[in-house]
Scaffold this motif. Structure first.
Motif, mmCIF file in Angstrom:
data_model
loop_
_atom_site.group_PDB
_atom_site.id
_atom_site.type_symbol
_atom_site.label_atom_id
_atom_site.label_comp_id
_atom_site.label_asym_id
_atom_site.label_seq_id
_atom_site.Cartn_x
_atom_site.Cartn_y
_atom_site.Cartn_z
ATOM 1 N N ASP A 20 9.198 -33.668 -22.030
ATOM 2 C CA ASP A 20 10.093 -34.036 -23.336
ATOM 3 C C ASP A 20 11.231 -34.808 -22.881
ATOM 4 N N THR A 21 11.169 -36.337 -23.219
ATOM 5 C CA THR A 21 12.392 -37.198 -22.834
ATOM 6 C C THR A 21 13.540 -37.208 -23.618
ATOM 7 N N GLU A 22 13.579 -36.046 -24.541
ATOM 8 C CA GLU A 22 14.851 -35.669 -25.303
ATOM 9 C C GLU A 22 15.528 -34.609 -24.780
ATOM 10 N N THR A 23 15.026 -33.913 -23.540
ATOM 11 C CA THR A 23 15.851 -32.952 -23.005
ATOM 12 C C THR A 23 16.446 -33.371 -21.851
ATOM 13 N N LYS A 24 17.414 -33.006 -21.101
ATOM 14 C CA LYS A 24 18.148 -33.477 -20.223
ATOM 15 C C LYS A 24 17.462 -33.614 -18.883
ATOM 16 N N LYS A 27 15.255 -36.705 -19.541
ATOM 17 C CA LYS A 27 15.814 -37.825 -19.335
ATOM 18 C C LYS A 27 16.135 -38.148 -17.869
#
Length: 139
Positions: A20-24, A27
């Motif tokens: 999930d590229t939205e989590t820290k 990313k």
């Protein structure tokens, strides 16, 4: 396995994890993978440049070898008598540059100018040439 192949493998693992590229964490891992991918591109460019420089260096080395072969005579072709005539000890003088310690060979006409510039470092050299008592010159 090359570096590019290893990075591709890591990219495949990351995609397989469906990060999930939205989590820290997602990313950070995505940024690291992108950085590694950029590093592979840079390394490939450097490798290509090094290979090209190597080829150019080989060409220069071959050219230098040809020049050395033309410039330096083999020992069997060396004519010591002709060399002695050209560099008669009475006509050639050695001067050491005090700045770069380069040895400069001068003839009498160069000494009569009483100065010159060192061809190696550009230092101005001055000469005071005194003749022996039995010399026929006007000094």
């Amino acid at each position: 396995m090359t570096i590019a192949e290893k990075i591709s493998y890591i990219k495949g693992l990351a995609e397989g994890l469906a990060l999930d590229t939205e989590t820290k964490e997602g990313k950070v891992l995505t940024a690291i993978i992108d950085l590694l991918d950029d590093m592979v591109d840079e390394i490939d460019a450097i490798d290509e440049a090094c290979a090209e420089l190597g080829e150019q260096l080989d060409a220069v080395d071959e050219d230098l070898s040809a020049i050395e072969d033309d410039f330096y005579a083999d020992e069997e072709d060396y004519d010591e008598e002709a060399d002695d005539e050209y560099y008669d000890d009475d006509d050639v003088y050695e001067v050491e540059c005090p700045n770069c310690n380069d040895i400069i060979y001068l003839d009498e006409s160069m000494l009569e100018d009483e100065e010159m510039v060192c061809p190696n470092c550009g230092t101005r050299l001055e000469f005071e040439f005194e003749c022996d008592e039995d010399c026929d010159c006007d000094k």
